[in-house]
Design a protein around this motif. Structure first.
Motif, PDB file in Angstrom:
ATOM      1  N   TRP A   1      33.086 -73.864 -23.655  1.00 14.53           N
ATOM      2  CA  TRP A   1      33.483 -74.643 -24.815  1.00 14.53           C
ATOM      3  C   TRP A   1      32.638 -75.916 -24.958  1.00 14.53           C
ATOM      4  N   THR A   2      32.345 -76.273 -26.181  1.00 15.26           N
ATOM      5  CA  THR A   2      31.922 -77.623 -26.532  1.00 15.26           C
ATOM      6  C   THR A   2      33.171 -78.344 -27.022  1.00 15.26           C
ATOM      7  N   THR A   3      33.366 -79.567 -26.591  1.00 16.08           N
ATOM      8  CA  THR A   3      34.585 -80.285 -26.971  1.00 16.08           C
ATOM      9  C   THR A   3      34.257 -81.614 -27.628  1.00 16.08           C
ATOM     10  N   SER A   4      35.184 -82.068 -28.441  1.00 21.45           N
ATOM     11  CA  SER A   4      35.180 -83.430 -28.960  1.00 21.45           C
ATOM     12  C   SER A   4      36.622 -83.838 -29.164  1.00 21.45           C
ATOM     13  N   ALA A   5      36.878 -85.132 -29.236  1.00 23.97           N
ATOM     14  CA  ALA A   5      38.261 -85.616 -29.290  1.00 23.97           C
ATOM     15  C   ALA A   5      38.425 -86.641 -30.409  1.00 23.97           C
ATOM     16  N   VAL A   6      39.559 -86.560 -31.076  1.00 24.10           N
ATOM     17  CA  VAL A   6      39.943 -87.532 -32.096  1.00 24.10           C
ATOM     18  C   VAL A   6      40.734 -88.648 -31.419  1.00 24.10           C
ATOM     19  N   ASP A   7      40.502 -89.874 -31.863  1.00 22.33           N
ATOM     20  CA  ASP A   7      41.279 -91.021 -31.396  1.00 22.33           C
ATOM     21  C   ASP A   7      42.173 -91.455 -32.551  1.00 22.33           C
ATOM     22  N   LEU A   8      43.463 -91.170 -32.470  1.00 25.43           N
ATOM     23  CA  LEU A   8      44.371 -91.420 -33.584  1.00 25.43           C
ATOM     24  C   LEU A   8      44.606 -92.922 -33.769  1.00 25.43           C
ATOM     25  N   PRO A   9      44.401 -93.447 -34.979  1.00 19.63           N
ATOM     26  CA  PRO A   9      44.518 -94.892 -35.186  1.00 19.63           C
ATOM     27  C   PRO A   9      45.923 -95.443 -35.024  1.00 19.63           C
ATOM     28  N   SER A  10      46.947 -94.599 -35.081  1.00 24.02           N
ATOM     29  CA  SER A  10      48.316 -95.116 -34.928  1.00 24.02           C
ATOM     30  C   SER A  10      48.589 -95.608 -33.518  1.00 24.02           C
ATOM     31  N   THR A  11      47.692 -95.296 -32.563  1.00 18.10           N
ATOM     32  CA  THR A  11      47.853 -95.796 -31.200  1.00 18.10           C
ATOM     33  C   THR A  11      46.885 -96.943 -30.889  1.00 18.10           C
ATOM     34  N   TRP A  12      46.277 -97.491 -31.908  1.00 18.74           N
ATOM     35  CA  TRP A  12      45.330 -98.583 -31.679  1.00 18.74           C
ATOM     36  C   TRP A  12      46.003 -99.952 -31.652  1.00 18.74           C
TER      37      TRP A  12
ATOM     38  N   GLY B   1      48.483 -86.872 -28.313  1.00 19.35           N
ATOM     39  CA  GLY B   1      49.804 -87.180 -28.824  1.00 19.35           C
ATOM     40  C   GLY B   1      50.079 -88.671 -28.879  1.00 19.35           C
ATOM     41  N   ALA B   2      51.322 -89.012 -29.185  1.00 14.29           N
ATOM     42  CA  ALA B   2      51.728 -90.406 -29.320  1.00 14.29           C
ATOM     43  C   ALA B   2      51.550 -91.151 -28.001  1.00 14.29           C
ATOM     44  N   TRP B   3      51.220 -92.435 -28.128  1.00 13.64           N
ATOM     45  CA  TRP B   3      51.035 -93.384 -27.022  1.00 13.64           C
ATOM     46  C   TRP B   3      49.785 -93.088 -26.176  1.00 13.64           C
ATOM     47  N   HIS B   4      49.118 -91.979 -26.418  1.00 11.49           N
ATOM     48  CA  HIS B   4      47.977 -91.576 -25.613  1.00 11.49           C
ATOM     49  C   HIS B   4      46.660 -91.893 -26.326  1.00 11.49           C
ATOM     50  N   GLY B   5      45.585 -91.392 -25.778  1.00 11.54           N
ATOM     51  CA  GLY B   5      44.253 -91.551 -26.356  1.00 11.54           C
ATOM     52  C   GLY B   5      43.357 -90.452 -25.817  1.00 11.54           C
ATOM     53  N   PRO B   6      42.090 -90.415 -26.233  1.00 13.03           N
ATOM     54  CA  PRO B   6      41.183 -89.375 -25.744  1.00 13.03           C
ATOM     55  C   PRO B   6      41.017 -89.348 -24.234  1.00 13.03           C
ATOM     56  N   TRP B   7      41.349 -90.439 -23.558  1.00 18.89           N
ATOM     57  CA  TRP B   7      41.266 -90.463 -22.096  1.00 18.89           C
ATOM     58  C   TRP B   7      42.115 -89.375 -21.444  1.00 18.89           C
ATOM     59  N   CYS B   8      43.165 -88.910 -22.133  1.00 18.82           N
ATOM     60  CA  CYS B   8      44.083 -87.969 -21.484  1.00 18.82           C
ATOM     61  C   CYS B   8      43.438 -86.611 -21.205  1.00 18.82           C
ATOM     62  N   TRP B   9      42.281 -86.338 -21.819  1.00 22.73           N
ATOM     63  CA  TRP B   9      41.626 -85.035 -21.644  1.00 22.73           C
ATOM     64  C   TRP B   9      40.623 -85.029 -20.497  1.00 22.73           C
ATOM     65  N   GLU B  10      40.529 -86.092 -19.720  1.00 21.56           N
ATOM     66  CA  GLU B  10      39.447 -86.223 -18.744  1.00 21.56           C
ATOM     67  C   GLU B  10      39.422 -85.107 -17.713  1.00 21.56           C
TER      68      GLU B  10
END
Length: 234
Positions: free
Chosen positions: A33-44, A13-22
């Motif tokens: 499950w196999t997982t992968s994460a998107v890093d949304l550019p609006s938080t870069w 979500g907003a203000w976050h990044g893939p780190w939040c799924w650790e």
């Protein structure tokens, strides 16, 4: 458990990044499950980035995966996911975790009656994070999360969706019953939109507060969606 390989794409979500799924990812992997994460550019830190840039990032990530996927979107992440998911043939299920389920031609702020920030603002302010996001997260993890929050482009909350993928893809909603971030308006509307609804105790960030319970809920709702959709299960 769904038949065959299970790939879960995580969209923060907003203000976050893939780190939040650790804390969540190991629990998901233990469940197959196999997982992968998107890093949304609006938080870069690029204030000109909009929701459609985030949607393109989601699209490119999904296009890179060979085989069927389930997408889990948290909070604002539901907006770019809804924008593109039903244009991609490998997306079989959507899970909205305390997330927006907007209609086509809606934006987050239009649903609220207007923005909570000045229209000229480049970045959007959030509520005090310990209270809004992490009030029930263990103190050590909450402190780490606050330190890792990133500037959020304000434009994403003004950009309108053109599609509502939850209308055509089997979709589940996981509601956090003590969510102090998501306005009740959005939760009540989403309750009427999802094919399957489940509740978790606690606040807006169960991936940090209760990853075991969240992983169990993801397993259960995806199984239920598959059963409803007629997908073969063991």
């Amino acid at each position: 458990m769904l038949a065959g390989p299970r790939h879960l794409v995580l969209v923060h979500g907003a203000w976050h990044g893939p780190w939040c799924w650790e804390r969540l990812v190991p629990e998901l992997e233990r469940r197959g499950w196999t997982t992968s994460a998107v890093d949304l550019p609006s938080t870069w830190g690029n204030p000109g980035t909009g929701m459609h840039d985030d949607a393109q990032a989601v699209r490119e990530h999904l296009e890179s995966i060979d085989g069927p996927v389930t997408v889990l979107a948290h909070s604002y992440g539901g907006v770019p996911v809804s924008e593109v998911a039903d244009t991609l043939p490998n997306v079989r299920q959507l899970v909205y975790l305390a997330a927006h389920m907007l209609e086509a031609d809606e934006a987050v702020t239009s649903s609220l009656g207007g923005p909570w920030f000045p229209l000229e603002a480049e970045t959007a302010p959030h509520l005090p994070p310990h209270e809004a996001f992490y009030h029930d997260v263990p103190a050590e993890w909450a402190a780490k999360a606050v330190a890792r929050l990133r500037p959020q482009s304000a434009r994403v909350f003004l950009d309108e969706q053109t599609r509502a993928s939850w209308r055509t893809i089997p979709s589940a909603l996981i509601v956090c019953d003590d969510d102090r971030s998501m306005p009740e308006l959005f939760t009540q509307r989403a309750l009427q939109s999802a094919d399957v609804v489940r509740h978790l105790p606690g606040g807006h960030s169960p991936f940090l507060a209760r990853p075991v319970e969240l992983a169990d809920a993801i397993d259960e709702v995806t199984f239920t969606l598959a059963t409803v959709a007629g997908i073969r299960v063991p």
